[in-house]
Motif scaffolding. Structure first.
Motif, PDB file in Angstrom:
ATOM      1  N   GLN A 119       0.463  -0.941   0.411  1.00 56.99           N
ATOM      2  CA  GLN A 119       0.187   0.312   0.282  1.00 56.99           C
ATOM      3  C   GLN A 119       0.657   1.173   0.018  1.00 56.99           C
ATOM      4  N   LEU A 120       2.479   1.265   0.933  1.00 61.60           N
ATOM      5  CA  LEU A 120       2.317   2.176   0.580  1.00 61.60           C
ATOM      6  C   LEU A 120       3.885   3.003  -0.471  1.00 61.60           C
ATOM      7  N   VAL A 121       3.774   1.361  -1.411  1.00 61.62           N
ATOM      8  CA  VAL A 121       3.917   1.602  -3.322  1.00 61.62           C
ATOM      9  C   VAL A 121       3.519   1.919  -3.683  1.00 61.62           C
ATOM     10  N   GLU A 122       1.927   2.131  -3.867  1.00 61.06           N
ATOM     11  CA  GLU A 122       0.827   2.271  -4.290  1.00 61.06           C
ATOM     12  C   GLU A 122       0.477   3.839  -4.219  1.00 61.06           C
ATOM     13  N   LEU A 123       0.537   4.362  -2.920  1.00 55.90           N
ATOM     14  CA  LEU A 123      -0.271   5.479  -2.418  1.00 55.90           C
ATOM     15  C   LEU A 123       1.628   6.207  -2.534  1.00 55.90           C
ATOM     16  N   THR A 124       2.543   5.648  -3.102  1.00 55.63           N
ATOM     17  CA  THR A 124       3.940   7.084  -3.521  1.00 55.63           C
ATOM     18  C   THR A 124       3.278   7.822  -5.257  1.00 55.63           C
ATOM     19  N   HIS A 125       2.228   5.851  -6.162  1.00 52.55           N
ATOM     20  CA  HIS A 125       2.658   6.631  -7.017  1.00 52.55           C
ATOM     21  C   HIS A 125       1.440   7.295  -7.208  1.00 52.55           C
ATOM     22  N   ILE A 126       0.654   6.770  -6.481  1.00 48.72           N
ATOM     23  CA  ILE A 126      -0.717   8.226  -6.793  1.00 48.72           C
ATOM     24  C   ILE A 126      -0.419   9.634  -6.016  1.00 48.72           C
ATOM     25  N   VAL A 127       0.103   9.417  -5.691  1.00 52.52           N
ATOM     26  CA  VAL A 127       0.934  11.417  -4.407  1.00 52.52           C
ATOM     27  C   VAL A 127       1.740  11.850  -5.661  1.00 52.52           C
ATOM     28  N   THR A 128       2.887  10.391  -6.660  1.00 49.05           N
ATOM     29  CA  THR A 128       3.892  11.343  -7.316  1.00 49.05           C
ATOM     30  C   THR A 128       2.518  12.066  -8.468  1.00 49.05           C
ATOM     31  N   GLY A 129       1.382  11.054  -8.985  1.00 48.25           N
ATOM     32  CA  GLY A 129       1.020  11.248  -9.673  1.00 48.25           C
ATOM     33  C   GLY A 129       0.310  12.930 -10.209  1.00 48.25           C
ATOM     34  N   ILE A 130      -0.430  12.191  -8.623  1.00 50.89           N
ATOM     35  CA  ILE A 130      -0.919  13.882  -8.130  1.00 50.89           C
ATOM     36  C   ILE A 130      -0.335  15.453  -8.399  1.00 50.89           C
ATOM     37  N   ARG A 131       0.908  15.496  -7.721  1.00 54.15           N
ATOM     38  CA  ARG A 131       1.315  16.014  -7.394  1.00 54.15           C
ATOM     39  C   ARG A 131       2.627  16.753  -8.954  1.00 54.15           C
ATOM     40  N   LEU A 132       2.645  15.696 -10.004  1.00 51.71           N
ATOM     41  CA  LEU A 132       2.706  16.152 -11.331  1.00 51.71           C
ATOM     42  C   LEU A 132       1.595  16.316 -12.359  1.00 51.71           C
ATOM     43  N   PHE A 133       0.885  16.146 -11.788  1.00 53.73           N
ATOM     44  CA  PHE A 133      -0.724  16.890 -12.748  1.00 53.73           C
ATOM     45  C   PHE A 133      -0.424  18.209 -11.894  1.00 53.73           C
ATOM     46  N   ASN A 134      -0.636  18.140 -10.872  1.00 46.25           N
ATOM     47  CA  ASN A 134      -0.319  19.618 -10.435  1.00 46.25           C
ATOM     48  C   ASN A 134       0.246  20.322 -10.792  1.00 46.25           C
ATOM     49  N   LYS A 135       1.750  20.167 -10.820  1.00 41.73           N
ATOM     50  CA  LYS A 135       2.474  21.087 -11.614  1.00 41.73           C
ATOM     51  C   LYS A 135       2.218  21.169 -12.914  1.00 41.73           C
ATOM     52  N   GLU A 136       1.754  20.246 -13.763  1.00 40.37           N
ATOM     53  CA  GLU A 136       1.015  20.267 -15.475  1.00 40.37           C
ATOM     54  C   GLU A 136       0.294  21.387 -15.753  1.00 40.37           C
ATOM     55  N   CYS A 137      -0.766  21.989 -14.288  1.00 35.96           N
ATOM     56  CA  CYS A 137      -1.440  22.367 -14.608  1.00 35.96           C
ATOM     57  C   CYS A 137      -1.222  23.547 -13.337  1.00 35.96           C
ATOM     58  N   GLY A 138       0.107  24.079 -13.199  1.00 36.62           N
ATOM     59  CA  GLY A 138       0.413  25.634 -12.162  1.00 36.62           C
ATOM     60  C   GLY A 138       0.089  25.419 -11.075  1.00 36.62           C
ATOM     61  N   LYS A 139       0.172  24.423 -10.289  1.00 33.38           N
ATOM     62  CA  LYS A 139      -1.265  24.326  -8.776  1.00 33.38           C
ATOM     63  C   LYS A 139      -0.300  23.702  -7.649  1.00 33.38           C
ATOM     64  N   GLY A 140       0.635  23.287  -8.413  1.00 34.10           N
ATOM     65  CA  GLY A 140       1.859  22.804  -7.549  1.00 34.10           C
ATOM     66  C   GLY A 140       3.609  22.828  -7.971  1.00 34.10           C
ATOM     67  N   GLY A 141       4.023  21.693  -7.719  1.00 35.96           N
ATOM     68  CA  GLY A 141       4.953  21.030  -8.190  1.00 35.96           C
ATOM     69  C   GLY A 141       6.403  21.457  -7.500  1.00 35.96           C
ATOM     70  N   GLU A 142       6.487  21.837  -6.233  1.00 35.75           N
ATOM     71  CA  GLU A 142       7.737  22.102  -5.337  1.00 35.75           C
ATOM     72  C   GLU A 142       8.471  21.267  -5.094  1.00 35.75           C
ATOM     73  N   GLY A 143       9.604  21.543  -5.727  1.00 35.22           N
ATOM     74  CA  GLY A 143      10.245  20.924  -5.732  1.00 35.22           C
ATOM     75  C   GLY A 143      10.916  19.787  -6.727  1.00 35.22           C
ATOM     76  N   ILE A 144      10.394  19.923  -7.872  1.00 38.80           N
ATOM     77  CA  ILE A 144       9.680  18.977  -9.040  1.00 38.80           C
ATOM     78  C   ILE A 144      10.910  19.369 -10.100  1.00 38.80           C
ATOM     79  N   ASP A 145      12.269  18.849 -10.053  1.00 36.31           N
ATOM     80  CA  ASP A 145      12.760  19.408 -11.717  1.00 36.31           C
ATOM     81  C   ASP A 145      12.622  18.896 -12.930  1.00 36.31           C
TER      82      ASP A 145
END
Length: 623
Positions: free
Chosen positions: A183-209
């Motif tokens: 479940q930790l691995v699955e949560l990591t993937h989902i949270v990573t996908g959410i943060r990447l999508f937010n970065k693409e939408c201009g609503k986040g992505g802090e610390g993502i190169d």
């Protein structure tokens, strides 16, 4: 001496050589020492008999020769062996690189994961502390930002709470350890996908190169660096080859040592070979990055279409897309790691070529090459291409020659000696000259040999075994040739430096393939299928109970008014046959033809018409 005793003696010799080198200020690895011991024993000049047990004097002599060779700072041959050992110890296939990187990452994460899975939190403070550890584990595994950056932690926490609120910790705690890790691995993937999508939408992505942009700059730069290094190595190799040829024909009387030049040429050719392997991997990186960019753009478009500013989206639709997005980003991270490793290997190979470059500087070689055109490998091949330089197969009866126009996948033939001329290696004592396949490829004992000239091909083909054995003797004198020319099959005692690794990992062999068709019978072996076979023991149990119950049953039969006429009838008849009859004589009869004449129908002198009918038929007797 038993095998175990022999291995113990060899280990002691290796350890003693390494200690003696260390005492003289030169640190060497046991792998390098082991190869040097084998190389010294193989060299006929040292007069070691491998078929008998080494005496104490032999051991001391072996240690002294090995130490002297390992401490020779000006030896290009030693630099070549060191370069081969370094490359084999540090380079492996793309898949192995990435597997090792993931293994190390998981190993570093194990303490954090263990704290989470072994936690027995009960109080509110303990549960909050556990949740913060889960956030840290998600950040460390995803590699998107530092767990010590407050802004990154806040963004990751918000993303995690949207899919795994703190109220779910009770359910999480009730799971077994393996399910918690999953479940930790699955949560990591989902949270990573959410943060990447937010970065693409201009609503986040802090610390993502911006890894795609970084790779688009780094890959061409690395490719250019490797190309430049290959060109420099080739230029040096061309000069060494030209000077060696000039010394051999007697045009240079007092020049540099030809032995040192040949060792330097072997060194620079080995460096060029390793650089080409690295270049192939960098090109693969570029292709992989291009494919990942296309997948990333497509996945982000699908996510945009799925979400479309909705306040709530079914998790079954969006979570798999977030997980896939995380996998794509993990691919970019893998390419970054691989490119970094290849760049480090590229930089680390250069010092192994400095020894001979400091001896044979451009200023020192300029007078010897003055007025001479230094030919490149391409020019040498161009000069020996054409009908006049080709071998005529009709001149040979017992050997086979292959040519580009008559051989499928000709350019992918696994050429012996890595494409260098075997005749030049034997005839000119370890001189590396590139072979030209257009002259003709000699197939001998399922191995393929190329040559630098038509004359070399004819002489080699006249007695291949003599030249092959001569090349093996040259490799005993210069053991670095075993790796460069891929001669491991001829030297059973010399294996690739790292045991347990596939020797093909650093040797790129082209695979000869062709389209083939095979037709076989549908069922060459008569099938024996038992229809009553059952693998399910419960089905067998059901059948056994059924048969047992039948023992207590009675079979009844009856006939009704409607079925009394329904029975099978069988009728047998004789088959029809052809019959014929014949009479003795043919008989025939002829009757007279009836003839009648009617008179008086046209009228006459009388007023009334009187018809007279006259029968003119003849009698039968008159006919």
């Amino acid at each position: 001496m038993s095998r175990a005793q022999a291995e113990s003696v060899i280990k002691n010799i290796i350890r003693e050589i390494a200690q003696e080198c260390a005492s003289k200020g030169q640190a060497v690895s046991e792998t390098l020492v082991a190869f040097m011991v084998k190389a010294v024993v193989l060299d006929p000049a040292n007069e070691f008999n491998v078929d008998r047990t080494l005496t104490k004097d032999d051991v001391q002599k072996l240690i002294k020769i090995c130490v002297d060779r390992l401490l020779d700072a000006r030896s290009a041959a030693l630099d070549t062996v060191k370069m081969q050992v370094y490359f084999d110890m540090n380079y492996t296939s793309r898949a192995d690189f990435l597997d090792e990187h993931r293994r190390v990452l998981e190993q570093r994460l194990q303490p954090v994961i263990r704290e989470i899975t072994d936690s027995r939190a009960r109080t509110r403070d303990e549960l909050e502390s556990l949740y913060r550890k889960i956030v840290s584990a998600v950040l460390l595994r995803s590699g998107l930002g530092s767990p010590t950056d407050i802004a990154v932690v806040r963004e990751a926490t918000a993303a995690l709470q949207s899919v795994f609120p703190q109220t779910e910790l009770g359910t999480f705690m009730s799971l077994v350890k393996r399910d918690k890790e999953r479940q930790l691995v699955e949560l990591t993937h989902i949270v990573t996908g959410i943060r990447l999508f937010n970065k693409e939408c201009g609503k986040g992505g802090e610390g993502i190169d911006d890894l795609p942009a970084i790779l688009n700059e780094a890959v061409p730069a690395t490719t250019q660096n490797v190309d430049a290094a290959i060109q420099r190595s080739c230029d040096v190799a061309f000069k060494y080859t030209a000077l060696i040829e000039r010394i051999m024909v007697g045009e240079v009387k007092e020049g540099p040592s030809i032995k040192a030049l040949k060792e330097a040429l072997i060194n620079i050719r080995q460096h060029e070979s390793f650089l080409r392997i690295i270049l192939n991997d960098v090109i693969s990186c570029a292709q992989q990055v291009e494919m990942l960019e296309a997948q990333l753009g497509s996945r982000l478009e699908q996510l945009q279409a799925t979400v479309q500013s909705k306040t709530a989206v079914p998790t079954a639709q969006v979570y798999p897309q977030f997980i896939n997005l995380a996998h794509i980003w993990s691919g970019f991270q893998d390419e970054m790691v691989l490119l970094s490793v290849l760049s480090n290997i590229l930089a680390s190979l250069e010092p192994f070529t400095k020894g001979h470059k400091e001896v044979f500087t451009a200023e020192m070689m300029a007078p010897f090459l003055e007025g001479m055109h230094v030919r490149s490998d391409e020019e040498r091949i161009r000069d020996t291409t054409g009908e006049g330089h080709r071998v005529k197969p009709s001149d040979f009866k017992h050997v086979e020659w292959l040519f580009p126009e008559t051989t499928k996948n000709f350019e992918r033939l696994p050429l012996q000696y890595r494409g260098y001329c075997g005749w030049a290696l034997a005839q000119f004592d370890r001189l590396l000259l590139p072979g030209n396949p257009d002259i003709g490829v000699l197939r001998y004992n399922d191995r393929y040999y190329v040559f630098s000239s038509k004359e070399a091909a004819y002489e080699f083909a006249s007695d291949p075994n003599r030249f092959i054995m001569h090349v093996a003797e040259c490799a005993k004198v210069s053991p670095e040739l075993i790796q460069l020319l891929e001669l491991h099959a001829q030297f059973a005692t010399i294996t690739p430096y790292t045991q347990g690794k596939d020797q093909g990992q650093m040797i790129e062999k082209p695979i000869t393939k062709c389209d083939m068709g095979v037709q076989t019978e549908v069922h060459p072996i008569e099938s024996n299928i038992v229809k009553s076979y059952e693998w399910n023991e419960w089905e067998l149990r059901r059948k056994a109970i059924k048969l047992t119950n039948l023992r207590n049953k009675v079979t009844h039969s009856m006939q009704t008014n409607l079925s009394n006429m329904r029975r099978d009838n069988v009728t047998q008849v004789y088959l029809p046959k052809d019959t014929a009859s014949q009479t003795k004589t043919d008989g025939a009869s002829n009757v007279p033809k009836p003839q009648t004449f009617l008179a008086g129908l046209r009228g006459g002198q009388t007023k009334t018409t009187v018809m007279t009918k006259v029968d003119l038929t003849l009698d039968v007797d008159q006919t």
